[in-house]
Design an enzyme around this catalytic site. Sequence first.
Site, PDB file in Angstrom:
ATOM      1  N   GLY A  63     -14.294  -3.058   5.718  1.00 25.54           N
ATOM      2  CA  GLY A  63     -15.063  -2.281   6.689  1.00 25.54           C
ATOM      3  C   GLY A  63     -15.808  -3.152   7.664  1.00 25.54           C
ATOM      4  CB  THR A 114     -11.128   5.248   8.699  1.00 24.87           C
ATOM      5  OG1 THR A 114     -10.140   6.179   8.262  1.00 24.87           O
ATOM      6  CG2 THR A 114     -10.448   3.975   9.134  1.00 24.87           C
ATOM      7  CB  THR A 144     -10.927  -2.717  13.409  1.00 20.16           C
ATOM      8  OG1 THR A 144     -10.671  -1.473  12.744  1.00 20.16           O
ATOM      9  CG2 THR A 144     -11.067  -2.458  14.891  1.00 20.16           C
ATOM     10  CE  LYS A 151      -8.024   1.315   2.623  1.00 19.71           C
ATOM     11  NZ  LYS A 151      -7.163   0.702   3.635  1.00 19.71           N
ATOM     12  CB  ILE A 187     -14.873   2.397   2.763  1.00 16.27           C
ATOM     13  CG1 ILE A 187     -15.335   1.736   4.062  1.00 16.27           C
ATOM     14  CG2 ILE A 187     -15.964   2.520   1.758  1.00 16.27           C
ATOM     15  CD1 ILE A 187     -16.494   2.442   4.760  1.00 16.27           C
ATOM     16  CB  CYS A 202      -5.003   8.690   4.610  1.00 13.06           C
ATOM     17  SG  CYS A 202      -4.820   8.485   6.392  1.00 13.06           S
ATOM     18  CG  ASN A 258      -1.793   1.160   1.394  1.00 14.27           C
ATOM     19  OD1 ASN A 258      -1.339   2.295   1.493  1.00 14.27           O
ATOM     20  ND2 ASN A 258      -3.093   0.910   1.440  1.00 14.27           N
TER      21      ASN A 258
HETATM   22  C1  LIG Z   1      -4.892   1.644  13.292  1.00 22.94           C
HETATM   23  C2  LIG Z   1      -5.253   1.716  11.830  1.00 22.94           C
HETATM   24  C3  LIG Z   1      -4.279   2.101  10.907  1.00 22.94           C
HETATM   25  C4  LIG Z   1      -4.599   2.173   9.540  1.00 22.94           C
HETATM   26  N1  LIG Z   1      -3.619   2.527   8.651  1.00 22.94           N
HETATM   27  C5  LIG Z   1      -3.906   2.542   7.317  1.00 22.94           C
HETATM   28  C6  LIG Z   1      -2.877   2.839   6.370  1.00 22.94           C
HETATM   29  O1  LIG Z   1      -1.703   3.042   6.722  1.00 22.94           O
HETATM   30  N2  LIG Z   1      -3.223   2.867   5.051  1.00 22.94           N
HETATM   31  C7  LIG Z   1      -4.500   2.595   4.612  1.00 22.94           C
HETATM   32  O2  LIG Z   1      -4.748   2.598   3.383  1.00 22.94           O
HETATM   33  N3  LIG Z   1      -5.480   2.285   5.498  1.00 22.94           N
HETATM   34  C8  LIG Z   1      -5.215   2.266   6.832  1.00 22.94           C
HETATM   35  N4  LIG Z   1      -6.206   1.945   7.724  1.00 22.94           N
HETATM   36  C9  LIG Z   1      -7.580   1.670   7.236  1.00 22.94           C
HETATM   37  C10 LIG Z   1      -7.841   0.178   7.113  1.00 22.94           C
HETATM   38  O3  LIG Z   1      -6.981  -0.431   6.180  1.00 22.94           O
HETATM   39  C11 LIG Z   1      -9.321  -0.087   6.697  1.00 22.94           C
HETATM   40  O4  LIG Z   1      -9.559   0.512   5.437  1.00 22.94           O
HETATM   41  C12 LIG Z   1     -10.315   0.461   7.712  1.00 22.94           C
HETATM   42  O5  LIG Z   1      -9.847   0.309   9.035  1.00 22.94           O
HETATM   43  C13 LIG Z   1     -11.699  -0.199   7.595  1.00 22.94           C
HETATM   44  O6  LIG Z   1     -11.644  -1.584   7.839  1.00 22.94           O
HETATM   45  P1  LIG Z   1     -11.965  -2.255   9.291  1.00 22.94           P
HETATM   46  O7  LIG Z   1     -13.269  -1.683   9.741  1.00 22.94           O
HETATM   47  O8  LIG Z   1     -11.984  -3.721   9.046  1.00 22.94           O
HETATM   48  O9  LIG Z   1     -10.864  -1.833  10.200  1.00 22.94           O
HETATM   49  C14 LIG Z   1      -5.917   1.871   9.099  1.00 22.94           C
HETATM   50  C15 LIG Z   1      -6.886   1.476  10.047  1.00 22.94           C
HETATM   51  C16 LIG Z   1      -6.573   1.393  11.391  1.00 22.94           C
HETATM   52  C17 LIG Z   1      -7.644   0.957  12.359  1.00 22.94           C
END
Ligand SMILES: Cc1cc2nc3c(=O)[nH]c(=O)nc-3n(C[C@H](O)[C@H](O)[C@H](O)COP(=O)(O)O)c2cc1C
Length: 311
Positions: free
Chosen positions: A251, A201, A274, A173, A199, A139, A108
């Site tokens: 998500g 966040t 998560t 993304k 998606i 982001c 990524n």
């Molecule tokens: C602590 C944390 C760090 C994250 N860092 C990144 C990142 O560096 N790059 C990115 O594209 N998404 C990042 N994300 C987003 C996740 O890849 C994902 O898109 C988002 O958390 C939704 O999925 P989930 O609900 O299963 O966590 C991060 C999410 C969390 C919780």
Amino acid sequence: MKPKATKAPAVDLSVEIAGLRFATPIWTASGTAGVGEEVAEWCDTARLGAMVTKSVSLEPRSGHPYPRTCETAGGMLNAIGLQNKGVEDFIRDELPRLRAMATRVVVNIVGHTQEDYVGMARRLARERGIDMLELNLSCPNVARGIDNGSDPAWVEECVGKVRAATRAPLVVKLTPNTNDIASLARAAERGGADAISAINTLVGMSVNYHTFKPRLSNVTGGLSGPAIKPVALACVHKIVRAVKIPVIGIGGIASGTDAAEFLIVGARAVQVGTANFRMPDAPIRVADELAAYLAAKGIGRATDLIGRLSL
Ligand SMILES: Cc1cc2nc3c(=O)[nH]c(=O)nc-3n(C[C@H](O)[C@H](O)[C@H](O)COP(=O)(O)O)c2cc1C
């Protein structure tokens, strides 16, 4: 600690995206599984669809001051600020470990400018062992992170320039912090994306009612976890109808039936984020539960579930 080799399920979970075969449709989500060492302790990585790295940038980034995460009802907020040691450190220290894993590697990448994305793609094109690039255009926790990623013209131009700079398959993304995620997906497709992931966040905030201060140093952060699953499903539904390229759902996925819902809506793979913080073997559990669900339904292949939504 080396994980025990575990038995693959009888159901065929494999999927194909951009001409590549993935053992299962269950991948890790960027930023939630480090660069794999933690996951490899708990998971037989041969049974993971792909390992998606945390975002890597050209230059090292120190991220935001602490506190950078906090818990919310049904999820968490984070404002890490894309902390990472930069691409040269990644190539030297982390890529060899990733390459040795028995799974696909998706790197990524993130940049401040389109030229940063191009620079990353060119630099990584010289390295072995990278199956795909995922462009983090979404982001919420960095300046202009969302502004650029929610402008279709910018997305098309950025993806187009990266497409011209590398032969690696590209996953783009997208952010849900927009009023028209379908037009962003179409822009990415026009730019030459091989797949869309969605998606990232959602912008959120939490306040400490004792101190009257925001709980995150950055004031706002990205909301993730079960709370965002319905939003993510709706976004995937819109994108699937807007583009021809494959969609990867992300998500709030924490179980096999969560993953099944995304496949039914039309996602060809999903990423677990998560949930990894609570259960480090979450991607394997999700894959096993998906296989059990498919077997119970009498469906022999994961691909036969994709897009079965009945409206
Ligand atoms: C602590 C944390 C760090 C994250 N860092 C990144 C990142 O560096 N790059 C990115 O594209 N998404 C990042 N994300 C987003 C996740 O890849 C994902 O898109 C988002 O958390 C939704 O999925 P989930 O609900 O299963 O966590 C991060 C999410 C969390 C919780």
